[in-house]
Enzyme design. Structure first.
Site, PDB file in Angstrom:
ATOM      1  N   LYS A  81     -13.685  -0.161   4.929  1.00  0.00           N
ATOM      2  CA  LYS A  81     -14.224  -0.845   3.730  1.00  0.00           C
ATOM      3  C   LYS A  81     -15.363  -1.781   4.096  1.00  0.00           C
ATOM      4  O   LYS A  81     -16.414  -1.746   3.492  1.00  0.00           O
ATOM      5  CB  LYS A  81     -13.145  -1.670   3.028  1.00  0.00           C
ATOM      6  CG  LYS A  81     -11.757  -1.116   3.102  1.00  0.00           C
ATOM      7  CD  LYS A  81     -11.535   0.009   2.151  1.00  0.00           C
ATOM      8  CE  LYS A  81     -10.181   0.621   2.432  1.00  0.00           C
ATOM      9  NZ  LYS A  81      -9.745   1.555   1.463  1.00  0.00           N
ATOM     10  N   ASP A 123      -1.744  -6.375   8.766  1.00  0.00           N
ATOM     11  CA  ASP A 123      -2.622  -5.266   8.385  1.00  0.00           C
ATOM     12  C   ASP A 123      -3.861  -5.897   7.761  1.00  0.00           C
ATOM     13  O   ASP A 123      -3.774  -6.555   6.722  1.00  0.00           O
ATOM     14  CB  ASP A 123      -1.898  -4.356   7.373  1.00  0.00           C
ATOM     15  CG  ASP A 123      -2.756  -3.142   7.001  1.00  0.00           C
ATOM     16  OD1 ASP A 123      -3.899  -3.024   7.503  1.00  0.00           O
ATOM     17  OD2 ASP A 123      -2.280  -2.305   6.201  1.00  0.00           O
ATOM     18  N   TRP A 176       0.847  -1.200   0.000  1.00  0.00           N
ATOM     19  CA  TRP A 176       0.000   0.000   0.000  1.00  0.00           C
ATOM     20  C   TRP A 176       0.880   1.248   0.000  1.00  0.00           C
ATOM     21  O   TRP A 176       1.869   1.306   0.755  1.00  0.00           O
ATOM     22  CB  TRP A 176      -0.899  -0.023   1.246  1.00  0.00           C
ATOM     23  CG  TRP A 176      -1.816   1.147   1.389  1.00  0.00           C
ATOM     24  CD1 TRP A 176      -2.611   1.701   0.413  1.00  0.00           C
ATOM     25  CD2 TRP A 176      -2.038   1.919   2.576  1.00  0.00           C
ATOM     26  NE1 TRP A 176      -3.327   2.750   0.938  1.00  0.00           N
ATOM     27  CE2 TRP A 176      -2.990   2.911   2.260  1.00  0.00           C
ATOM     28  CE3 TRP A 176      -1.542   1.864   3.879  1.00  0.00           C
ATOM     29  CZ2 TRP A 176      -3.453   3.840   3.198  1.00  0.00           C
ATOM     30  CZ3 TRP A 176      -2.001   2.782   4.808  1.00  0.00           C
ATOM     31  CH2 TRP A 176      -2.936   3.755   4.470  1.00  0.00           C
TER      32      TRP A 176
HETATM   33  C1  LMR Z   1      -6.631   2.738  -0.847  1.00  0.00           C
HETATM   34  O1  LMR Z   1      -5.629   2.017  -0.861  1.00  0.00           O
HETATM   35  O2  LMR Z   1      -7.089   3.253  -1.877  1.00  0.00           O
HETATM   36  C2  LMR Z   1      -7.350   2.988   0.440  1.00  0.00           C
HETATM   37  O3  LMR Z   1      -6.760   2.265   1.456  1.00  0.00           O
HETATM   38  C3  LMR Z   1      -7.548   4.412   0.749  1.00  0.00           C
HETATM   39  C4  LMR Z   1      -6.318   5.084   1.236  1.00  0.00           C
HETATM   40  O4  LMR Z   1      -6.369   5.696   2.293  1.00  0.00           O
HETATM   41  O5  LMR Z   1      -5.292   5.005   0.569  1.00  0.00           O
END
Ligand code: LMR
Length: 438
Positions: free
Chosen positions: A287, A251, A170
């Site tokens: 989510k 996570d 992420w």
């Molecule tokens: C994403 O990956 O799009 C979500 O988790 C929103 C974010 O805060 O990045």
């Protein structure tokens, strides 16, 4: 006066017409220019837009009626509208009827919420819960949970400050952990050539990184790739981590979204607890309950004993207090109401399943449409990946063209938020992807 200063002075003079203080002659245009160039932040550089949330800003600025936003991972219904779950609406109505006060929660949040968040993740039968070894605090959604974890581990993890995260991961993980005081390194996760998990590379890396390092694991619905280990592969990962005394940081931002089944999605976490790992977990309800802006999450830590749990709890409180004092109550109360009521809980689980299924059907539609257009590429990964995202394999340049020529917005790593695909926009989306990849 240099040219630049002269230009600035003339801009300032033009603006002066609108400024009452300048019009009254209380300050001269040149003084205001000098003040601006001497300002405390005069040298602050322009930062880049956020890799994910910056896409939403660009999307909003686009006036094309048929624009498509596949950037941020936020669920949309089939009409492309944000979706407030009926179970959330019901819980909220109940809360309003109770006319609760707005007193501060404790530092670790709303107890009814954290109790249910723990059983949702770990299961009511979890030995960590039964043996009173689980410390849990409410957090400002998943990001806040990661940050509490980062801060806590930077201060108290006794075997170094390096956390290994999957490559890719992420977009915000690196910043969260670095700003917490940790060092961030990566381990192999995804194999571009096979569009699947690089299990050999992953195991090899976990075998060679320094013993007792911290390792971030996406519990389910890996973001951005949508590629998860199978239960058998999780067992292999646990074995290597056990052997090398690696410390797991889970996570879990998508429980329920990967398979539509919240228990199934918690397999990895629960397996590691069964294997007697001490570990930490960041949980998000953005989510799976659609509580994005309510910022509902939890950070928990499986300790070795009730006595150790108490000490950890005291230090987590000391970590949280200067960060934001205590968390907001409203969203946590909604989640607690849903998780604590058998009927509402069952309704919510069905709604999560419904969201997961709509995403799965959009995967099939997108793939079918691309194949129908005659795209020579193999698009099978669209349907084999799970969760909210499709890691499309589109290059940054193709993503740029999608944006500038087709008003289709996604992150530059080629991640498509499948939650933004609808039966109405999927044809245009497929045509746009086909156009940039043929
Ligand atoms: C994403 O990956 O799009 C979500 O988790 C929103 C974010 O805060 O990045």
């Amino acid at each position: 006066m240099s040219n630049i200063l002269a230009r600035r002075a003339s801009v300032a003079a033009a603006r002066a017409v609108a400024s009452p203080r300048l019009r009254l002659g209380l300050i001269s245009p040149l003084a205001s220019v000098a003040r601006r160039s001497n300002s405390v932040f005069a040298k602050i550089p322009q930062g880049p837009p956020d890799a994910i949330l910056g896409i939403t800003e660009a999307f909003k600025a686009d006036s094309f009626a048929e624009k498509i936003n596949l950037g941020v991972g936020a669920y949309r219904d089939d009409a492309g509208k944000p979706y407030v779950l009926p179970s959330v609406k019901e819980a909220e109505l109940r809360l309003i009827q109770q006319m609760l006060d707005k007193e501060y929660a404790g530092i670790t949040g709303v107890p009814a919420f954290t109790k249910h968040a723990a059983t949702l993740a770990y299961s009511p039968e979890s030995k960590a819960i039964k043996e009173d070894r689980l410390m849990i605090t409410q957090s400002i959604s998943g990001t806040g949970a990661l940050r509490i974890g980062g801060e806590f581990l930077a201060k108290w993890y006794p075997h170094g400050k390096t956390i290994y995260v999957p490559n890719p991961t992420w977009a915000n993980h690196g910043a969260v952990f670095r700003d917490s005081g940790l060092e961030v390194q990566t381990y192999r996760y995804y194999d571009k050539s096979t569009i699947s998990l690089d299990i050999d590379g992953l195991l090899e890396d976990l075998n060679t990184i320094p013993k007792k390092s911290m390792v971030l694991l996406h519990a389910c619905a890996h973001n951005p790739t949508g590629v998860d280990p199978t239960p058998e592969q999780w067992k292999m990962i646990a074995e290597v981590m056990k052997k090398n005394e690696l410390f797991p940081f889970f996570d879990m931002a998508y429980q329920g979204f990967a398979s539509g089944d919240a228990d199934k999605d918690a397999f990895a976490l629960r397996y590691f607890v069964e294997q007697d790992f001490e570990l930490v977990l960041a949980q998000s309800f953005a989510k799976n309950m659609g509580l994005y802006g309510e910022r509902v999450g939890a950070f928990s830590l499986v300790t070795a004993s009730p006595e150790e749990k108490k000490r950890v709890d005291s230090q987590v409180k000391i970590t949280v207090r200067p960060l934001y004092s205590n968390p907001p109550v409203h969203g946590a109360r909604i989640a607690a109401e849903i998780l604590g009521d058998e009927k509402l809980n069952a309704q919510w689980l069905a709604e999560v399943k419904g969201m997961a299924e709509r995403i799965i059907s959009m995967r099939t539609l997108l793939r079918d449409n691309l194949e129908k257009l005659g795209s020579p590429r193999d698009w099978s990964h669209i349907t084999s990946q799970i969760g909210m995202f499709c890691y499309s394999g589109l290059t940054p340049e193709q993503v740029d063209t999608l944006r500038t020529e087709h008003s289709v917005y996604l992150t530059r790593d080629g991640r498509i938020s499948m939650a933004g695909v609808t039966s109405k926009n999927v044809t245009r989306l497929a045509e746009s992807i086909y156009a940039v990849t043929k």
